[in-house]
Scaffold this active site. Structure first.
Site, mmCIF file in Angstrom:
data_model
loop_
_atom_site.group_PDB
_atom_site.id
_atom_site.type_symbol
_atom_site.label_atom_id
_atom_site.label_comp_id
_atom_site.label_asym_id
_atom_site.label_seq_id
_atom_site.Cartn_x
_atom_site.Cartn_y
_atom_site.Cartn_z
ATOM 1 N N ASP A 1 -9.450 3.723 -4.009
ATOM 2 C CA ASP A 1 -10.256 2.591 -3.565
ATOM 3 C C ASP A 1 -11.645 2.593 -4.194
ATOM 4 O O ASP A 1 -12.281 3.637 -4.327
ATOM 5 C CB ASP A 1 -10.451 2.634 -2.050
ATOM 6 C CG ASP A 1 -9.209 2.249 -1.286
ATOM 7 O OD1 ASP A 1 -8.224 1.853 -1.926
ATOM 8 O OD2 ASP A 1 -9.226 2.360 -0.050
ATOM 9 N N ASP B 1 0.810 -1.214 0.000
ATOM 10 C CA ASP B 1 0.000 0.000 0.000
ATOM 11 C C ASP B 1 0.854 1.280 0.000
ATOM 12 O O ASP B 1 2.086 1.218 -0.082
ATOM 13 C CB ASP B 1 -0.951 -0.016 1.199
ATOM 14 C CG ASP B 1 -2.332 0.512 0.872
ATOM 15 O OD1 ASP B 1 -2.447 1.345 -0.046
ATOM 16 O OD2 ASP B 1 -3.308 0.101 1.545
#
Length: 431
Positions: free
Chosen positions: A243, A188
């Site tokens: 996202d 991430d």
């Protein structure tokens, strides 16, 4: 909210479809579809619709991602509410439902699996309350089921949920993951210290390579630095967007953003528009079916994001469609894309991409609010108008036309799609 990551690997070669001739000189009266540039029997594309010229020779060379990854990820449904029991039960459910047999073989743990701080030796430690048996034992369990285990970390000081990140710890963490038997790393982008992604992501690639274990490397830098332009030499997949959330607006926006980078994907490295929301309840059956169809066509990773232990029959029907999955896993490895749009707000859309065997996958997508007839003409598919095409409906599982010519039309419900495979007929005549 944790961000998501997925992909990368090495390039492919395979198949050339050369059927040929001696004895009698034969002329093929159809114009063949373009082949992937990395296949033998190379042929120039009829148009730039299927251009893959920006797809590079990958450097990771870990033999993975010849087709987009398939599996499950914990974040979309569970977020931080995870533990080793949930992961084990999910692995079991992938088997009992038959989803594992269809290719969903990665069981990926997202954020929140570790303690809040490293140990006295500077090592990551599994949360003692939620993963008391440790990740090695969990990997052994998942492997015993014939599946693979994925883990999560961050190319920053902390993960998105403020657990220890891996920046400046790449070598130690990669060795630790390999010693546990980890098969997949989602990496991430939170708390990144302002260091450019191009500098933060390659060190983990090198560290994973150095372990000698093949670990799928999924970059999750949210598309902030256009990873399609550089991540093909770093990971097996790269997030092209922020996202996803479980809504029609999010899904359609992300599909459009990912579409821009279609020419950069291919066997070994894939564009990642984030995980699937099918089955989480925020969209209708028709919207989820469109979501799955477009993700499959775009050669996106197919990572289930719902609770497969309690999957609904509608969600299972969508996620288990073998004909749609086969489009995603086609060995030609060319990302399908939006090729035509018309109507109010361009809501009537044609998405398409070439498949092996000189076939085409075609999705007619109605993003409007009313049922409509959507038409695809052969010229937008790079076909001669005189070519006859058989049309197979991948959701009805039957042929809806044996010899369409010049165009094809279908009624499509609002916020829904229909998906087909077009197979041009091969007509031969003596010259």
């Amino acid at each position: 909210m944790a961000k998501t990551a997925n992909y990368y690997s090495m390039a492919v070669g395979i198949l050339g479809a050369i059927v040929c001739a001696n004895l009698i000189s034969v002329a093929v009266s159809v114009r063949m579809l373009p082949l992937h540039p990395y296949l033998n029997g190379q042929e120039k594309p009829i148009s730039n619709i299927y251009d893959t010229s920006n797809y590079g020779i990958l450097q990771l060379n870990n033999g993975l991602a010849k087709t987009p990854q398939m599996g499950w990820n914990s974040w979309n449904f569970f977020a931080c509410d995870i533990n080793e029991i949930v992961i084990k039960e999910t692995a079991d459910a992938l088997l009992t439902t038959g989803l594992a047999k269809l290719g969903y073989n990665y069981v990926n743990i997202d954020d929140c699996w570790s303690e809040l701080v490293r140990d006295s030796k500077g090592q990551l430690v599994p949360d003692s309350k939620t993963f008391p048996s440790g990740i090695k034992a969990l990997a052994d369990y998942v492997h015993s089921k014939g599946l693979k285990l994925g883990i999560y970390s961050d190319a920053g000081a902390f993960t998105c949920q403020v657990r220890p990140g891996s920046i400046f710890h790449e070598s130690d963490d990669a060795k630790l993951f390999a010693s546990w038997g980890v098969d997949y790393l989602k990496y991430d982008n939170c708390f990144n210290l302002g260091i450019p992604p191009k500098e933060r992501y390659p060190p983990m690639r090198d560290a994973l390579n150095a372990t000698g274990r093949s670990i799928f490397y999924s970059l999750c830098e949210w598309g902030v630095d256009d990873p399609a332009l550089w991540a093909g030499t770093v990971g097996n997949s790269w997030r092209t967007t922020d996202d996803i959330n479980d809504s029609w607006a999010s899904m359609t926006t992300i599909a459009d953003l990912n579409d821009k980078w279609a020419a950069y994907a291919g066997p070994g490295g894939w564009n990642d528009p984030d995980m699937l929301e099918v089955g989480n309840g925020g969209m209708t059956y028709e919207e989820y079916r469109a979501h799955f169809s477009i993700w499959a066509l775009m050669k996106a990773p197919l990572l289930i994001g719902c609770d497969v232990r309690n999957i609904t029959s509608e969600a299972f029907e969508i996620l288990s469609n073998e004909e749609v999955i086969s489009v995603n896993q086609d060995p030609l490895g060319v990302q399908g894309r939006k090729v035509y749009a018309y109507g109010a707000d361009n809501s009537y859309q044609v998405w398409a991409g070439p498949l092996s065997g000189q076939r085409l996958a075609v999705v007619l997508w109605n993003r409007g609010s009313k049922t409509a007839s959507i038409t695809v003409k052969w010229d937008v598919l790079g076909l001669e108008s005189s070519i006859s095409v058989s049309v197979r409906d991948l959701w009805k599982h039957n042929y809806v036309s044996a010899n369409s010519m010049a165009y094809f039309s279908a009624r499509v419900d609002a916020h829904s799609s229909e998906m087909y495979v077009f197979t041009p007929s091969m007509t031969f005549s003596a010259s």
